[in-house]
Design a protein around this motif. Structure first.
Motif, PDB file in Angstrom:
ATOM      1  N   PHE A  23      32.941 -22.984 -11.173  1.00  0.00           N
ATOM      2  CA  PHE A  23      31.569 -22.495 -11.218  1.00  0.00           C
ATOM      3  C   PHE A  23      30.627 -23.472 -10.516  1.00  0.00           C
ATOM      4  O   PHE A  23      29.747 -23.066  -9.738  1.00  0.00           O
ATOM      5  CB  PHE A  23      31.132 -22.289 -12.665  1.00  0.00           C
ATOM      6  CG  PHE A  23      29.699 -21.868 -12.812  1.00  0.00           C
ATOM      7  CD1 PHE A  23      29.333 -20.542 -12.646  1.00  0.00           C
ATOM      8  CD2 PHE A  23      28.704 -22.801 -13.102  1.00  0.00           C
ATOM      9  CE1 PHE A  23      28.002 -20.149 -12.763  1.00  0.00           C
ATOM     10  CE2 PHE A  23      27.372 -22.419 -13.219  1.00  0.00           C
ATOM     11  CZ  PHE A  23      27.025 -21.083 -13.053  1.00  0.00           C
ATOM     12  N   CYS A  24      30.817 -24.767 -10.775  1.00  0.00           N
ATOM     13  CA  CYS A  24      29.957 -25.787 -10.154  1.00  0.00           C
ATOM     14  C   CYS A  24      30.131 -25.804  -8.642  1.00  0.00           C
ATOM     15  O   CYS A  24      29.149 -25.877  -7.886  1.00  0.00           O
ATOM     16  CB  CYS A  24      30.271 -27.158 -10.741  1.00  0.00           C
ATOM     17  SG  CYS A  24      29.796 -27.380 -12.464  1.00  0.00           S
ATOM     18  N   TYR A  25      31.381 -25.739  -8.193  1.00  0.00           N
ATOM     19  CA  TYR A  25      31.617 -25.773  -6.745  1.00  0.00           C
ATOM     20  C   TYR A  25      31.020 -24.547  -6.076  1.00  0.00           C
ATOM     21  O   TYR A  25      30.380 -24.648  -5.019  1.00  0.00           O
ATOM     22  CB  TYR A  25      33.117 -25.850  -6.460  1.00  0.00           C
ATOM     23  CG  TYR A  25      33.437 -25.967  -4.980  1.00  0.00           C
ATOM     24  CD1 TYR A  25      33.322 -27.191  -4.330  1.00  0.00           C
ATOM     25  CD2 TYR A  25      33.841 -24.863  -4.234  1.00  0.00           C
ATOM     26  CE1 TYR A  25      33.595 -27.317  -2.971  1.00  0.00           C
ATOM     27  CE2 TYR A  25      34.117 -24.970  -2.888  1.00  0.00           C
ATOM     28  CZ  TYR A  25      33.999 -26.197  -2.259  1.00  0.00           C
ATOM     29  OH  TYR A  25      34.267 -26.304  -0.915  1.00  0.00           O
ATOM     30  N   ALA A  26      31.206 -23.374  -6.684  1.00  0.00           N
ATOM     31  CA  ALA A  26      30.643 -22.153  -6.117  1.00  0.00           C
ATOM     32  C   ALA A  26      29.115 -22.229  -6.075  1.00  0.00           C
ATOM     33  O   ALA A  26      28.479 -21.782  -5.101  1.00  0.00           O
ATOM     34  CB  ALA A  26      31.097 -20.945  -6.927  1.00  0.00           C
ATOM     35  N   ALA A  27      28.517 -22.816  -7.111  1.00  0.00           N
ATOM     36  CA  ALA A  27      27.062 -22.949  -7.140  1.00  0.00           C
ATOM     37  C   ALA A  27      26.577 -23.896  -6.039  1.00  0.00           C
ATOM     38  O   ALA A  27      25.587 -23.619  -5.346  1.00  0.00           O
ATOM     39  CB  ALA A  27      26.614 -23.446  -8.512  1.00  0.00           C
ATOM     40  N   PHE A  28      27.257 -25.026  -5.870  1.00  0.00           N
ATOM     41  CA  PHE A  28      26.859 -26.002  -4.850  1.00  0.00           C
ATOM     42  C   PHE A  28      26.967 -25.390  -3.457  1.00  0.00           C
ATOM     43  O   PHE A  28      26.029 -25.439  -2.661  1.00  0.00           O
ATOM     44  CB  PHE A  28      27.747 -27.241  -4.945  1.00  0.00           C
ATOM     45  CG  PHE A  28      27.303 -28.378  -4.057  1.00  0.00           C
ATOM     46  CD1 PHE A  28      26.640 -29.466  -4.597  1.00  0.00           C
ATOM     47  CD2 PHE A  28      27.555 -28.375  -2.688  1.00  0.00           C
ATOM     48  CE1 PHE A  28      26.226 -30.524  -3.794  1.00  0.00           C
ATOM     49  CE2 PHE A  28      27.140 -29.417  -1.874  1.00  0.00           C
ATOM     50  CZ  PHE A  28      26.477 -30.496  -2.430  1.00  0.00           C
ATOM     51  N   ARG A  29      28.115 -24.793  -3.159  1.00  0.00           N
ATOM     52  CA  ARG A  29      28.318 -24.236  -1.833  1.00  0.00           C
ATOM     53  C   ARG A  29      27.469 -22.989  -1.612  1.00  0.00           C
ATOM     54  O   ARG A  29      27.056 -22.697  -0.491  1.00  0.00           O
ATOM     55  CB  ARG A  29      29.799 -23.927  -1.630  1.00  0.00           C
ATOM     56  CG  ARG A  29      30.706 -25.151  -1.686  1.00  0.00           C
ATOM     57  CD  ARG A  29      30.445 -26.113  -0.558  1.00  0.00           C
ATOM     58  NE  ARG A  29      30.762 -25.503   0.729  1.00  0.00           N
ATOM     59  CZ  ARG A  29      30.497 -26.062   1.899  1.00  0.00           C
ATOM     60  NH1 ARG A  29      29.879 -27.231   1.947  1.00  0.00           N
ATOM     61  NH2 ARG A  29      30.828 -25.447   3.023  1.00  0.00           N
TER      62      ARG A  29
END
Length: 396
Positions: free
Chosen positions: A116-122
């Motif tokens: 979830f964090c990676y998808a949010a950052f990217r």
């Protein structure tokens, strides 16, 4: 025209005074959250120096590094220190902090939160590129290509939240392949809007400094858990010498010639140079975590096979990466000279692999000595080579 924090996104160009662009105070502040993230990764690996721990370390490290790379390359083209850019940086830092918190739980327990964090950052990066394309028409073909490629990766990472293992990690892998491949298939769009020759090498060098700093912290933390004695003090000095040797080998020849080659249409050289830095910084971090583990365990103990392979293998990989970087750095000299320099690095890497294979009876202390010696020899060879180039022998 003087820039203010209220102006809209624009394209940075060398003709506008960025020929000698350096890292901004905001970028240096931004790096602090990645210092924390890399520190958490190193600590987690040191505490779980086994095969599952190594898999977790790699699986978390690659996306975190790519987040930093994505933000850096966006900044080198479009950052203007506006209010929106500053707020974006703050949100990114909060997301990376959340990613760092999750790495301790391991891949299985933290996979959903991390994805979830990676998808949010990217996803935020995709929005930034769309905004940049809207504000800078000349950059629109490149920003649209990035938005589509990176957006597809974001979709896969977001989908992985709802998919059970092992398919979740298959989606991660495919997403990362798309992320890494998007700049490769951007073609001449990348060379038409190239990154800064001064800014990118400095930023990549700063990340290398971060992981070298973590290696030094690892030595200090490992030493703090022991009663100070002759062997522990000598080992700490040798461990610091190992980090210093890697610093010497990298920064003694660091320059922007691979990025300059990209500006000249040779995109493959610049991207190869960039991507080699991933295994380099990852292996330096792993070597630091391993030495912390060995010191804390007791240097008179014989390391396990896994401990020996992680320490020797990570350092050998670092040397192999340095060999590739030096071979691509044209300002070092002729192809023949760069090949010889790279062969030095590969020779020490082979030696370390031999130590990993045949060093079953070596104590932790002897292992640290041999690994540090393999890197120290490279520094001596560099000094001798520099001396020879400055004062070549007279022809007979």
């Amino acid at each position: 025209m003087k820039r203010t924090i209220l102006q809209t996104t624009r394209l940075r160009q060398d003709s506008e005074g960025d020929t000698d662009r350096r890292a901004t105070w905001l970028e240096l502040f931004y790096d602090l959250i990645f210092v924390a993230a890399i520190g958490e990764l190193a600590h987690s690996l040191s505490s779980h120096l086994n095969f599952p721990g190594l898999v977790d370390f790699i699986a978390f490290f690659v996306p975190i590094w790519w987040c930093w790379i994505g933000a850096t390359f966006y900044a080198t083209r479009f950052d203007n220190d506006s209010v929106s850019d500053r707020l974006s940086i703050f949100i990114q830092m909060a997301i990376v902090a959340a990613m760092a918190v999750n790495v301790h739980s391991g891949l299985q327990a933290a996979a959903t939160n991390f994805a979830f964090c990676y998808a949010a950052f990217r996803g935020l990066m995709v929005l930034q590129y769309l905004n940049a394309g809207y504000c800078v028409p000349v950059a629109r073909p490149l920003t649209q290509r990035f938005a589509v490629g990176f957006g597809l990766s974001v979709s896969l990472w977001a989908l992985s939240i709802f998919v059970p293992s092992p398919w979740r990690f298959v989606l991660w892998g495919v997403g990362l392949i798309i992320d890494f491949g998007t700049p490769l298939i951007a073609g001449q769009l990348v060379t038409k809007l190239p990154p800064s020759v001064t800014h990118i090498p400095e930023r990549v060098g700063l990340f290398t400094i971060i992981v070298l700093g973590e290696a030094i912290i690892a030595v200090v933390q490992g030493l703090s858990k022991l009663n100070l004695g002759f062997i522990s003090i000598i080992s700490a000095v040798i461990g610091l010498g190992l980090a210093f040797s890697l610093w010497w080998l990298y920064f003694n020849t660091a320059d922007g010639s691979p990025i300059q080659a990209m500006r000249q249409g040779k995109k493959g050289i610049g991207l190869t140079w960039l991507y080699i830095h991933l295994p380099l910084v990852m292996s330096i971090t792993a070597a630091g975590a391993a030495i912390q583990h060995l010191i804390a365990k007791g240097l008179t103990e014989v390391p396990t096979e896994m401990e020996r392979w992680v320490f020797c293998g990570a350092t050998a990989l670092s040397l192999c990466c340095l060999a590739g970087i030096h071979w691509l750095t044209r300002t070092l000299g002729t192809l023949k000279f760069r090949t010889i320099l790279s062969a030095y690095r590969l020779g020490s890497a082979v030696f370390l692999l031999i130590v990993a294979i045949s060093g079953q009876s070596l104590s932790g202390f002897m292992l640290v000595v041999l690994v540090a010696a393999a890197c120290g020899v490279q520094v001596v060879l560099d000094l001798l080579t520099s001396l020879w180039r400055s004062h070549p022998p007279l022809a007979q």
